[in-house]
Design a protein around this motif. Structure first.
Motif, PDB file in Angstrom:
ATOM      1  N   ILE A 197       0.701  -1.473   0.232  1.00  0.00           N
ATOM      2  CA  ILE A 197      -0.047   0.368   0.233  1.00  0.00           C
ATOM      3  C   ILE A 197       1.047   1.302  -0.051  1.00  0.00           C
ATOM      4  CG2 ILE A 197      -2.313  -0.964   1.000  1.00  0.00           C
ATOM      5  CD1 ILE A 197       0.117   1.330   3.223  1.00  0.00           C
ATOM      6  N   SER A 198       1.789   0.965   0.194  1.00  0.00           N
ATOM      7  CA  SER A 198       3.354   2.475   0.824  1.00  0.00           C
ATOM      8  C   SER A 198       4.196   2.605  -1.342  1.00  0.00           C
ATOM      9  CB  SER A 198       3.687   1.544   1.437  1.00  0.00           C
ATOM     10  OG  SER A 198       3.290   2.770   1.966  1.00  0.00           O
ATOM     11  N   ILE A 199       3.887   3.768  -1.079  1.00  0.00           N
ATOM     12  CA  ILE A 199       4.945   4.387  -2.082  1.00  0.00           C
ATOM     13  C   ILE A 199       6.808   4.162  -1.410  1.00  0.00           C
ATOM     14  CG2 ILE A 199       5.640   5.673  -4.291  1.00  0.00           C
ATOM     15  CD1 ILE A 199       2.849   6.666  -4.848  1.00  0.00           C
ATOM     16  N   CYS A 200       7.270   3.991  -1.844  1.00  0.00           N
ATOM     17  CA  CYS A 200       9.055   4.129  -1.400  1.00  0.00           C
ATOM     18  C   CYS A 200       9.888   4.644  -1.989  1.00  0.00           C
ATOM     19  CB  CYS A 200       8.723   2.521  -0.152  1.00  0.00           C
ATOM     20  SG  CYS A 200       8.251   2.349   0.819  1.00  0.00           S
ATOM     21  N   LEU A 201      10.029   5.928  -2.432  1.00  0.00           N
ATOM     22  CA  LEU A 201      11.364   6.740  -2.783  1.00  0.00           C
ATOM     23  C   LEU A 201      12.315   6.914  -1.829  1.00  0.00           C
ATOM     24  CD1 LEU A 201       8.792   7.894  -5.580  1.00  0.00           C
ATOM     25  CD2 LEU A 201      10.075   5.775  -5.584  1.00  0.00           C
ATOM     26  N   LYS A 202      13.359   7.043  -2.331  1.00  0.00           N
ATOM     27  CA  LYS A 202      14.967   7.485  -2.282  1.00  0.00           C
ATOM     28  C   LYS A 202      15.345   8.142  -2.759  1.00  0.00           C
ATOM     29  CE  LYS A 202      18.685   3.652  -2.967  1.00  0.00           C
ATOM     30  NZ  LYS A 202      19.407   3.464  -1.734  1.00  0.00           N
TER      31      LYS A 202
END
Length: 211
Positions: A197-202
């Protein structure tokens, strides 16, 4: 007990206003006192976490964190002082404009080549749950209406897809944008019916541009 007191106070408008004014003054004093705290020794900053976490400096609007404040203003931390800044399920609580302001502040406090880690609800993935038994959960995640914080209704003020979050990071000046695997035990790791359910961007700190 606290809810009962709050309900009772609301039946006495004058007393409720006086109590609220006193509490606001107490909270304001707490925020002013934050300005006198020394710079943290840790060089990893987690935003939106109202507790203590080994290896991290915690920052939140709610008491309990190492430092109190609003994500739009990280004045408590020097420019170019942090190796990492982490914010999980925080940006959706403010408008798009305010999210850009907050990201500019994260950019400022990061050292050259420092990294920011951002996790937000993924509108595309969450929408896939709307025609399943988890439809109510999907709506709650999108709008945040069943977990009230103070007087915020709804909690969430903006939504993201991977492309819109990437574009926002680019606008602020971040480079080397890519996905990251969640490494802290928080909402970024939540999976429902095999759907993340999450977008995880670095991203890394690059040249700051005026936007």
């Amino acid at each position: 007990m606290l809810q009962a007191i709050k309900t009772w106070l609301k039946t006495n408008p004058l007393l409720y206003r006086i109590t609220k004014a006193i509490l606001n003054q107490v909270n304001s004093t707490a925020y002013v006192l934050e300005s006198f705290k020394p710079q943290p020794l840790e060089k990893s900053l987690i935003i939106g976490f109202s507790g203590k976490l080994n290896g991290w400096v915690t920052f939140d609007i709610a008491p309990g964190a190492d430092y109190l404040g609003n994500i739009k203003n990280l004045k408590l931390f020097s420019s170019n002082s942090m190796n990492r800044v982490y914010a999980s399920h925080v940006l959706e609580h403010v408008s798009y404009h305010d999210a850009k302001v907050a990201l500019k502040e994260m950019y400022r406090v990061l050292k050259s080549q420092g990294e920011v880690f951002i996790a937000v609800p993924d509108l595309v993935n969450v929408s896939k749950l709307l025609e399943t038994e988890f439809a109510q959960t999907a709506i709650d995640i999108t709008f945040g209406v069943n977990r009230p914080v103070k007087d915020w209704q709804p909690q969430h003020k903006y939504g993201y897809t991977q492309s819109t979050l990437k574009n926002l990071l680019k606008e602020v000046g971040f480079t080397n944008i890519e996905e990251f695997c969640p490494f802290l035990e928080d909402t970024s790791q939540l999976v429902i019916s095999n759907i993340k359910i999450s977008i995880c961007l670095k991203a890394k700190k690059g040249e700051l541009v005026n936007v």
